[in-house]
Design an enzyme around this catalytic site. Structure first.
Site, PDB file in Angstrom:
ATOM      1  N   ARG A 139       0.817  -1.220   0.000  1.00 11.97           N
ATOM      2  CA  ARG A 139       0.000   0.000   0.000  1.00 11.97           C
ATOM      3  C   ARG A 139       0.850   1.269   0.000  1.00 11.97           C
ATOM      4  O   ARG A 139       0.322   2.370  -0.187  1.00 11.97           O
ATOM      5  CB  ARG A 139      -0.932   0.000   1.213  1.00 11.97           C
ATOM      6  CG  ARG A 139      -0.220  -0.041   2.551  1.00 11.97           C
ATOM      7  CD  ARG A 139      -1.212  -0.191   3.697  1.00 11.97           C
ATOM      8  NE  ARG A 139      -0.555  -0.276   4.994  1.00 11.97           N
ATOM      9  CZ  ARG A 139      -0.100  -1.398   5.529  1.00 11.97           C
ATOM     10  NH1 ARG A 139      -0.209  -2.538   4.854  1.00 11.97           N
ATOM     11  NH2 ARG A 139       0.468  -1.404   6.715  1.00 11.97           N
ATOM     12  N   TYR A 140       2.165   1.124   0.225  1.00  9.19           N
ATOM     13  CA  TYR A 140       3.032   2.300   0.303  1.00  9.19           C
ATOM     14  C   TYR A 140       3.868   2.532  -0.953  1.00  9.19           C
ATOM     15  O   TYR A 140       4.417   3.618  -1.121  1.00  9.19           O
ATOM     16  CB  TYR A 140       3.988   2.172   1.499  1.00  9.19           C
ATOM     17  CG  TYR A 140       3.294   2.103   2.833  1.00  9.19           C
ATOM     18  CD1 TYR A 140       2.390   3.089   3.221  1.00  9.19           C
ATOM     19  CD2 TYR A 140       3.541   1.054   3.713  1.00  9.19           C
ATOM     20  CE1 TYR A 140       1.750   3.024   4.445  1.00  9.19           C
ATOM     21  CE2 TYR A 140       2.905   0.983   4.940  1.00  9.19           C
ATOM     22  CZ  TYR A 140       2.011   1.971   5.301  1.00  9.19           C
ATOM     23  OH  TYR A 140       1.376   1.909   6.507  1.00  9.19           O
ATOM     24  N   ILE A 141       4.036   1.540  -1.787  1.00  3.91           N
ATOM     25  CA  ILE A 141       4.924   1.679  -2.942  1.00  3.91           C
ATOM     26  C   ILE A 141       4.113   1.706  -4.232  1.00  3.91           C
ATOM     27  O   ILE A 141       2.990   1.207  -4.284  1.00  3.91           O
ATOM     28  CB  ILE A 141       5.982   0.547  -2.985  1.00  3.91           C
ATOM     29  CG1 ILE A 141       5.315  -0.830  -2.939  1.00  3.91           C
ATOM     30  CG2 ILE A 141       6.956   0.699  -1.831  1.00  3.91           C
ATOM     31  CD1 ILE A 141       6.294  -1.989  -2.990  1.00  3.91           C
TER      32      ILE A 141
END
Length: 344
Positions: A139-141
């Protein structure tokens, strides 16, 4: 009267027992007709499983050099491509339309493709092949196809399409790749009864070899590793089974009490290298005071020697007793004509 009643009751019981035993034997014989021997079940099911793992999971196809999960990820990115970055979590969700084996396998495969810095344009923390650090959560990259990937991977007009596992979508049988991707990226996989290990090669050398092939000229091609190091290719045997490569870390002498590892062998991280050095020290094979890992963009592992230890002898000992030297055994296995074949 009482005796007759007892006799009639006894006769009725016998008749019921005979009827019950007859029904039971009939049911048993009916069940026996549907019994499948365990040996037959094992042979059939295991062969089906082995074939599935080889063809659909672990071994790349010769035409595009991709495993099915990698091909589905790239197809999904092509389907979503609009020039902007996508959250990896969204790409994983879209890829699950084609790949039935869960989000974890898709995410791990995507990170491996991204770390090779060829087909994907990545944003965020995608881990480090030098230190072994893992990528951040999906979900962060973010990710999108690289310009090189969009140029060499896809051509919808020349692609053979298959139905996806649930029949709702179409996916490519193989991608019409215009570049020897199999050799550029390298691949490793373990299937049932066989394994595949194709080592990565230098991008420019592959282009030169491709041109030489088109011109009908001979060429020599050996692996090249993104982690650097020094390699002995004498027993490479063109990647065929039985070949072997010795790969060494590049170690510099800083001073008489310090050695610096600047490059690590392929498949070795700085974490595993330091662990092997400390284990060798505990066993008395080498003598070190401490080991420092200053690796960031480039490798720097400082090995501080114990008193009265020669740096030249320590250098030889590091190669002999630690992961500063490893042996790689290539095993070029690919899918061709719906069956695994060994090439070289």
């Amino acid at each position: 009267m009482i005796e007759n009643e007892h006799e009639e009751t006894h006769d009725n019981d016998n008749e019921h027992e005979q009827e019950f035993s007859g029904e039971e034997s009939g049911a048993a014989s009916a069940e026996m007709e549907h019994v499948v021997p365990v040996q037959g079940m094992y042979n059939d099911y295991f062969l089906d499983y082995a074939s599935y793992v080889i063809l659909e999971r672990a071994v790349p196809h010769q035409h595009d050099g991709l495993k099915p999960v990698q091909r589905r990820i790239l197809h999904s990115l092509d389907e979503m491509h609009d020039g902007r970055y996508h959250k990896v979590a969204n790409v994983i969700g879209n890829t699950m339309k084609f790949h039935p084996h869960g989000d974890a396998s898709i995410g791990d495969a995507m990170v491996q493709i991204g770390q090779k810095d060829l087909l994907l344009d990545c944003q965020g923390n995608w881990g480090n092949i030098l230190t072994g650090d893992r990528a951040a959560a999906a979900r962060y990259i973010e990710v999108r196809l690289s310009k090189f990937g969009t140029e060499v991977l896809f051509n919808h007009k020349t692609t053979n399409w298959l139905a996806s596992y649930d029949g709702r979508n179409k996916e490519p049988e193989t991608e019409p790749v215009k570049f020897p991707l199999l050799l550029a990226q390298g691949v490793e996989g373990i299937a049932v009864g066989l394994a595949c290990k194709i080592l990565p090669h230098n991008f420019i050398e592959l282009i030169d070899a491709s041109i030489a092939t088109l011109l009908g000229k001979r060429f020599k091609l050996v692996p090249d590793f993104p982690t650097g190091g020094m390699a002995d290719m004498e027993m490479y045997n063109d990647g065929l089974r039985g070949g072997r490569i010795r790969v060494r870390a590049r170690i510099d002498k800083v001073d008489n009490k310090t050695l610096a590892v600047r490059e690590v062998p392929f498949g070795v991280t700085t974490s595993s290298l330091i662990e092997s050095i400390l284990k060798a020290n505990d066993k008395g094979k080498i003598k070190v005071k401490k080991v420092e890992d200053n690796t960031a963009k480039v490798v720097e592992v400082l090995v501080h020697l114990a008193n009265n230890v020669s740096p030249d002898k320590m250098l030889d000992a590091l190669y002999a007793f630690t992961d500063c030297e490893v042996s790689l055994a290539p095993n070029a296995c690919v899918i061709l004509d719906d069956r695994p074949q060994f090439i070289g």
